[in-house]
Design a protein around this motif. Sequence first.
Motif, PDB file in Angstrom:
ATOM      1  N   LEU A 298      78.652 110.590   7.393  1.00 52.10           N
ATOM      2  CA  LEU A 298      79.059 109.240   6.998  1.00 52.10           C
ATOM      3  C   LEU A 298      77.912 108.530   6.280  1.00 52.10           C
ATOM      4  O   LEU A 298      78.117 107.882   5.262  1.00 52.10           O
ATOM      5  N   GLY A 299      76.704 108.718   6.787  1.00 52.01           N
ATOM      6  CA  GLY A 299      75.535 108.131   6.139  1.00 52.01           C
ATOM      7  C   GLY A 299      75.365 108.634   4.719  1.00 52.01           C
ATOM      8  O   GLY A 299      75.060 107.870   3.803  1.00 52.01           O
ATOM      9  N   MET A 300      75.597 109.934   4.503  1.00 51.59           N
ATOM     10  CA  MET A 300      75.485 110.510   3.157  1.00 51.59           C
ATOM     11  C   MET A 300      76.560 109.952   2.229  1.00 51.59           C
ATOM     12  O   MET A 300      76.293 109.637   1.071  1.00 51.59           O
ATOM     13  N   VAL A 301      77.778 109.831   2.729  1.00 50.35           N
ATOM     14  CA  VAL A 301      78.875 109.293   1.922  1.00 50.35           C
ATOM     15  C   VAL A 301      78.570 107.845   1.524  1.00 50.35           C
ATOM     16  O   VAL A 301      78.718 107.458   0.355  1.00 50.35           O
ATOM     17  N   ILE A 302      78.133 107.049   2.489  1.00 49.85           N
ATOM     18  CA  ILE A 302      77.808 105.641   2.228  1.00 49.85           C
ATOM     19  C   ILE A 302      76.622 105.546   1.263  1.00 49.85           C
ATOM     20  O   ILE A 302      76.623 104.726   0.338  1.00 49.85           O
TER      21      ILE A 302
ATOM     22  N   LEU B 166      74.368  89.863  -9.647  1.00 46.31           N
ATOM     23  CA  LEU B 166      73.380  90.704  -8.954  1.00 46.31           C
ATOM     24  C   LEU B 166      73.446  90.495  -7.440  1.00 46.31           C
ATOM     25  O   LEU B 166      73.373  91.459  -6.678  1.00 46.31           O
ATOM     26  N   ALA B 167      73.599  89.263  -7.016  1.00 48.81           N
ATOM     27  CA  ALA B 167      73.717  88.985  -5.580  1.00 48.81           C
ATOM     28  C   ALA B 167      74.987  89.623  -5.022  1.00 48.81           C
ATOM     29  O   ALA B 167      74.975  90.197  -3.927  1.00 48.81           O
ATOM     30  N   ASP B 168      76.082  89.550  -5.780  1.00 50.87           N
ATOM     31  CA  ASP B 168      77.340  90.170  -5.350  1.00 50.87           C
ATOM     32  C   ASP B 168      77.197  91.677  -5.227  1.00 50.87           C
ATOM     33  O   ASP B 168      77.752  92.292  -4.307  1.00 50.87           O
ATOM     34  N   LEU B 169      76.472  92.294  -6.149  1.00 48.98           N
ATOM     35  CA  LEU B 169      76.236  93.742  -6.071  1.00 48.98           C
ATOM     36  C   LEU B 169      75.516  94.089  -4.775  1.00 48.98           C
ATOM     37  O   LEU B 169      75.890  95.053  -4.098  1.00 48.98           O
ATOM     38  N   GLN B 170      74.505  93.321  -4.432  1.00 48.50           N
ATOM     39  CA  GLN B 170      73.769  93.601  -3.205  1.00 48.50           C
ATOM     40  C   GLN B 170      74.647  93.411  -1.968  1.00 48.50           C
ATOM     41  O   GLN B 170      74.576  94.196  -1.026  1.00 48.50           O
ATOM     42  N   ARG B 171      75.487  92.372  -1.998  1.00 51.06           N
ATOM     43  CA  ARG B 171      76.375  92.137  -0.851  1.00 51.06           C
ATOM     44  C   ARG B 171      77.459  93.201  -0.744  1.00 51.06           C
ATOM     45  O   ARG B 171      78.012  93.423   0.329  1.00 51.06           O
ATOM     46  N   SER B 172      77.797  93.833  -1.871  1.00 51.64           N
ATOM     47  CA  SER B 172      78.884  94.815  -1.843  1.00 51.64           C
ATOM     48  C   SER B 172      78.438  96.173  -1.314  1.00 51.64           C
ATOM     49  O   SER B 172      79.268  97.062  -1.131  1.00 51.64           O
ATOM     50  N   LYS B 173      77.152  96.309  -1.050  1.00 52.22           N
ATOM     51  CA  LYS B 173      76.681  97.581  -0.511  1.00 52.22           C
ATOM     52  C   LYS B 173      77.353  97.841   0.840  1.00 52.22           C
ATOM     53  O   LYS B 173      77.566  96.935   1.638  1.00 52.22           O
ATOM     54  N   LEU B 174      77.675  99.095   1.045  1.00 55.47           N
ATOM     55  CA  LEU B 174      78.377  99.495   2.253  1.00 55.47           C
ATOM     56  C   LEU B 174      77.398  99.642   3.418  1.00 55.47           C
ATOM     57  O   LEU B 174      76.251 100.027   3.224  1.00 55.47           O
ATOM     58  N   LYS B 175      77.903  99.364   4.607  1.00 52.84           N
ATOM     59  CA  LYS B 175      77.104  99.507   5.815  1.00 52.84           C
ATOM     60  C   LYS B 175      77.756 100.566   6.696  1.00 52.84           C
ATOM     61  O   LYS B 175      78.949 100.499   6.983  1.00 52.84           O
ATOM     62  N   VAL B 176      76.959 101.542   7.109  1.00 55.92           N
ATOM     63  CA  VAL B 176      77.468 102.673   7.882  1.00 55.92           C
ATOM     64  C   VAL B 176      78.216 102.201   9.118  1.00 55.92           C
ATOM     65  O   VAL B 176      79.327 102.662   9.391  1.00 55.92           O
ATOM     66  N   GLU B 177      77.646 101.254   9.845  1.00 59.82           N
ATOM     67  CA  GLU B 177      78.280 100.830  11.107  1.00 59.82           C
ATOM     68  C   GLU B 177      79.648 100.193  10.877  1.00 59.82           C
ATOM     69  O   GLU B 177      80.579 100.400  11.662  1.00 59.82           O
ATOM     70  N   ASP B 178      79.797  99.452   9.770  1.00 57.62           N
ATOM     71  CA  ASP B 178      81.093  98.838   9.470  1.00 57.62           C
ATOM     72  C   ASP B 178      82.150  99.903   9.193  1.00 57.62           C
ATOM     73  O   ASP B 178      83.283  99.810   9.678  1.00 57.62           O
ATOM     74  N   TYR B 179      81.781 100.899   8.430  1.00 55.58           N
ATOM     75  CA  TYR B 179      82.748 101.934   8.080  1.00 55.58           C
ATOM     76  C   TYR B 179      83.032 102.869   9.241  1.00 55.58           C
ATOM     77  O   TYR B 179      84.144 103.363   9.385  1.00 55.58           O
ATOM     78  N   ARG B 180      82.050 103.108  10.094  1.00 50.63           N
ATOM     79  CA  ARG B 180      82.293 103.937  11.275  1.00 50.63           C
ATOM     80  C   ARG B 180      83.347 103.273  12.149  1.00 50.63           C
ATOM     81  O   ARG B 180      84.308 103.922  12.586  1.00 50.63           O
ATOM     82  N   GLU B 181      83.211 101.979  12.376  1.00 52.23           N
ATOM     83  CA  GLU B 181      84.187 101.247  13.191  1.00 52.23           C
ATOM     84  C   GLU B 181      85.562 101.244  12.529  1.00 52.23           C
ATOM     85  O   GLU B 181      86.582 101.425  13.198  1.00 52.23           O
TER      86      GLU B 181
END
Length: 155
Positions: A36-40, A116-131
């Motif tokens: 999952l970490g690699m995919v994210i 640019l701020a939106d791009l940074q906020r759109s980054k995926l978080k492993v814990e969110d996707y795991r849940e």
Amino acid sequence: MVPFYCATAQSSWRAEFVEEAVLGHLSRLADDEELLGMVIERANERIDDSAPERREELRLAVERRGKLVSERDGLVANLMAAPSGSVPPSFWAKAKELEADVVAAEVEVARLERELADLQRSKLKVEDYREALKKFREVYGQLDPLQQSNLLAYV
């Protein structure tokens, strides 16, 4: 399960087998922290790939705004140094034009900073996707067969 077949060029597959395979992969993905970490990480790299272009656009917009502000400030300095009553009408037209250009440049800079701020906020978080993946099967089980089929088509 909706009994339909997924046709490919060489064979067809029963939908329930495909659905079970997809659900199985999603469950394994939720349980495999490294995968999952690699995919994210890959998804986030794609987000990062577009950032340099935006940063360069922002740099150019800030530079343009700076030049316009300097030009406007120079015009004002000339006005202050001119003898009273000797300001030609064309001065006022140029002043209005420069002010409009400065405002447009400021709007462009603000837009690029937001992007640019939106791009940074759109980054995926492993814990969110795991849940989310762990809850996927639960939510999936509450859908009717057509909704399940539609959802898996999106996945």
